[in-house]
Design an enzyme around this catalytic site. Structure first.
Site, PDB file in Angstrom:
ATOM      1  N   LYS A 203      12.113  -4.456 -12.951  1.00 24.79           N
ATOM      2  CA  LYS A 203      11.515  -4.098 -14.448  1.00 24.79           C
ATOM      3  C   LYS A 203      11.153  -2.792 -14.137  1.00 24.79           C
ATOM      4  CE  LYS A 203       9.493  -4.110 -18.387  1.00 24.79           C
ATOM      5  NZ  LYS A 203       8.611  -3.098 -18.222  1.00 24.79           N
ATOM      6  N   GLU A 278      -0.161  -5.800  -5.952  1.00 23.70           N
ATOM      7  CA  GLU A 278      -1.082  -4.482  -5.713  1.00 23.70           C
ATOM      8  C   GLU A 278      -1.806  -4.257  -6.928  1.00 23.70           C
ATOM      9  OE1 GLU A 278      -2.218  -1.208  -5.946  1.00 23.70           O
ATOM     10  OE2 GLU A 278      -0.073  -0.416  -4.994  1.00 23.70           O
ATOM     11  N   CYS A 312      -3.586   4.227  -7.862  1.00 22.34           N
ATOM     12  CA  CYS A 312      -4.490   2.986  -8.183  1.00 22.34           C
ATOM     13  C   CYS A 312      -5.708   3.197  -6.980  1.00 22.34           C
ATOM     14  CB  CYS A 312      -3.605   1.928  -7.732  1.00 22.34           C
ATOM     15  SG  CYS A 312      -2.655   1.891  -6.161  1.00 22.34           S
ATOM     16  N   GLU A 411     -12.127   1.222 -13.871  1.00 26.44           N
ATOM     17  CA  GLU A 411     -10.856   2.055 -13.405  1.00 26.44           C
ATOM     18  C   GLU A 411     -10.060   2.996 -14.713  1.00 26.44           C
ATOM     19  OE1 GLU A 411      -6.743   1.542 -10.773  1.00 26.44           O
ATOM     20  OE2 GLU A 411      -7.193   0.273 -12.206  1.00 26.44           O
TER      21      GLU A 411
END
Length: 512
Positions: A203, A278, A312, A411
């Site tokens: 995806k 992750e 990330c 974040e």
């Protein structure tokens, strides 16, 4: 600096249209064929540097996901992926084709992601090819072990035995990848899965489906059989269908921690899929009092501003000793302002920072910047939108940041650095670890002993010393705490896609 944008982008779009008519990058990819979603629904893909619609791509629904899973199951059950040598050849062939078609792949990546073309050519595609080649080399080296079972129970009931383990593919994999490194994240998931013999439903992120679809076409050319990899394009709902699908045995996901938790819930509520996740990060760099200031500035700037901060493991928190704080802030601000000069058209090879991936992401980052200002942090560079077209945010730096501020805790996923002052190294380590995340960290020091001391204390899956964002396919990558489960890259990644079967075979003579 935007003088060339109109003319360059017109030519760029014409080039894409010629390619587009050949490779049909507006459809899903199932059973080695490009197909429309059964619903005929589509979603728009937007060039974030120009805000123009590139194309509309099929929005896959449940029937399309079912079809993709069934295709993978046929490939698995038929043994089409059972030969490790063949799997290695397919992956090597794909790496060769990626290098052959690097210019076109870079065009697609720049167009739907907004990142600088120089970075795609000089970083992303090099790592993509390396990733496929690395796992090609492991594809025919999967083996179990033999055991001498000498325990009292085994000796009593099976005194003569042939005992061993087999490593078998976990089954059909559903891979869900993000938009920040479309080509690279596809490689990180697909390469080890195929190396282990696991057919995969991929995806793509709705913002960046184009380069993945071109890779699918190259896979056919490389010899991959039908069902080895299928791509379903769509929005968030399509990813949820993969997480909830009873025909998928394992999900590999890269993305936010919040979505990772949703995938965990979906797995536990359905067939307890194997998971490798992750997830998010809020990574620190500790600058020690003996660090090279030049090296510290270079590493911290790369750590947060590379790929527009959409990384990330971006080093969003920089802890600096009080004795060097003012110098570090002054030099960091000057360096980030110099970097802003090379923002602009991402197709220009001189551009070093492109646009954020979407209007939503730009607005999210700008919202965090405004929150930082309101909570008392001081903007010493950037802090405002850039240009009159595209989703550009210049390198932004906050000084006077405290640990209770929102920009310290959450974040941001954008080019926003926060600088913190500390007095004692152990204090800095404790504050660096004071986060629910543990993806990466950095240490800047000339002292070998001090460096090891800090490395051993940091709770992070990767720690860089006197550098940052240095990756190699042979080194594992993943996080502690809420930054995920399992590891991508290296031999460690293979365990994500393999089951261990224990076999104990009684070889004693048959009793009369």
């Amino acid at each position: 600096m935007f003088a060339l944008r109109g003319s360059r982008c017109k030519v760029f779009s014409q080039h894409f249209c010629r390619q587009f008519s050949q490779v049909r990058l507006n459809q899903a990819f199932i059973d080695n064929q490009f197909v429309d979603a059964q619903s005929k629904n589509t979603f728009k893909v937007i060039n974030p540097a120009t805000e123009k619609v590139i194309t509309e791509v099929s929005s896959c629904g449940q029937a399309d996901v079912d079809r993709a899973v069934e295709s993978c199951r046929r490939a698995l059950d038929s043994g089409a992926l059972s030969n490790g040598y063949q799997r290695g050849m397919w992956l090597n062939n794909l790496a060769n084709l990626i290098e052959k078609n690097a210019d076109e792949l870079a065009d697609l990546e720049v167009m739907d992601n907004g990142k600088p073309r120089a970075e795609v050519i000089g970083v992303d595609l090099l790592m993509v090819a390396q990733c496929y080649r690395y796992f090609a080399g492991l594809a025919d080296k999967i083996s179990g072990k033999t055991f001498d079972c000498a325990g009292p129970i085994s000796q009593a009931f099976c005194p003569q035995s042939h005992s061993y383990t087999r490593m078998e593919p976990v089954g059909v994999v559903g891979s869900i990848i993000p938009w920040n490194f479309p080509l690279l994240m596809q490689a990180w998931k697909i390469a080890p899965a195929i190396a282990c013999g696991c057919p995969t439903v991929l995806k793509t992120a709705q913002q960046t489906p184009l380069s993945a679809l071109r890779i699918a076409e190259l896979m056919v050319e490389a010899g991959f059989p039908p069902g080895a990899m299928n791509i379903v394009t769509g929005e968030d709902e399509t990813g949820a269908m993969i997480a909830n699908h009873m025909g998928i045995d394992k999900v590999a996901f890269t993305g936010s921690t919040d979505v990772g938790k949703q995938i965990i819930a979906a797995s536990s509520a359905t067939n307890m899929k194997r998971l490798s996740l992750e997830l998010g990060g809020k990574s620190p760099i500790i600058v020690c009092d003996d660090a090279s200031m030049d090296q510290a500035i270079a590493s911290t700037q790369l750590g947060i501003f590379f790929n527009q901060g959409e990384v990330c493991n971006a080093s969003s928190r920089v802890l600096v000793p009080g004795s060097r704080y003012d110098e570090f802030c002054e030099r960091s601000a000057a360096a980030s302002k110099a970097k802003a000069v090379t923002m602009g058209d991402p197709t220009d090879m001189n551009t070093t920072q492109g646009s954020q991936v979407s209007a939503d992401q730009r607005d999210k980052v700008l919202g965090y910047i405004e929150t930082g200002k309101k909570e008392g942090a001081t903007v010493i560079a950037g802090g405002e939108p850039f240009g009159d077209k595209g989703y550009f945010i210049p390198p932004t730096i906050f000084a006077d940041v405290t640990d209770d501020m929102t920009i310290c805790k959450e974040e941001i996923f954008g080019p926003v650095m926060s600088i913190f002052k500390y007095d004692d190294l152990d204090e800095a380590i404790a504050r660096a670890n004071n986060t629910p995340f543990g993806l990466a960290a950095g240490v800047m020091t000339k002292d070998y002993t001090k460096g090891h001391y800090v490395v051993n204390k940091l709770k992070a899956g990767t720690v860089w010393v006197n550098c940052y964002h240095v990756f190699d396919t042979g080194m594992p990558f993943g996080g502690y705490k809420q930054s995920g489960w399992g590891r991508d890259l290296s031999e460690y990644a293979m365990s994500n896609y393999l089951e261990v079967k224990s076999v104990m075979w009684n070889t004693s003579p048959l009793m009369k």
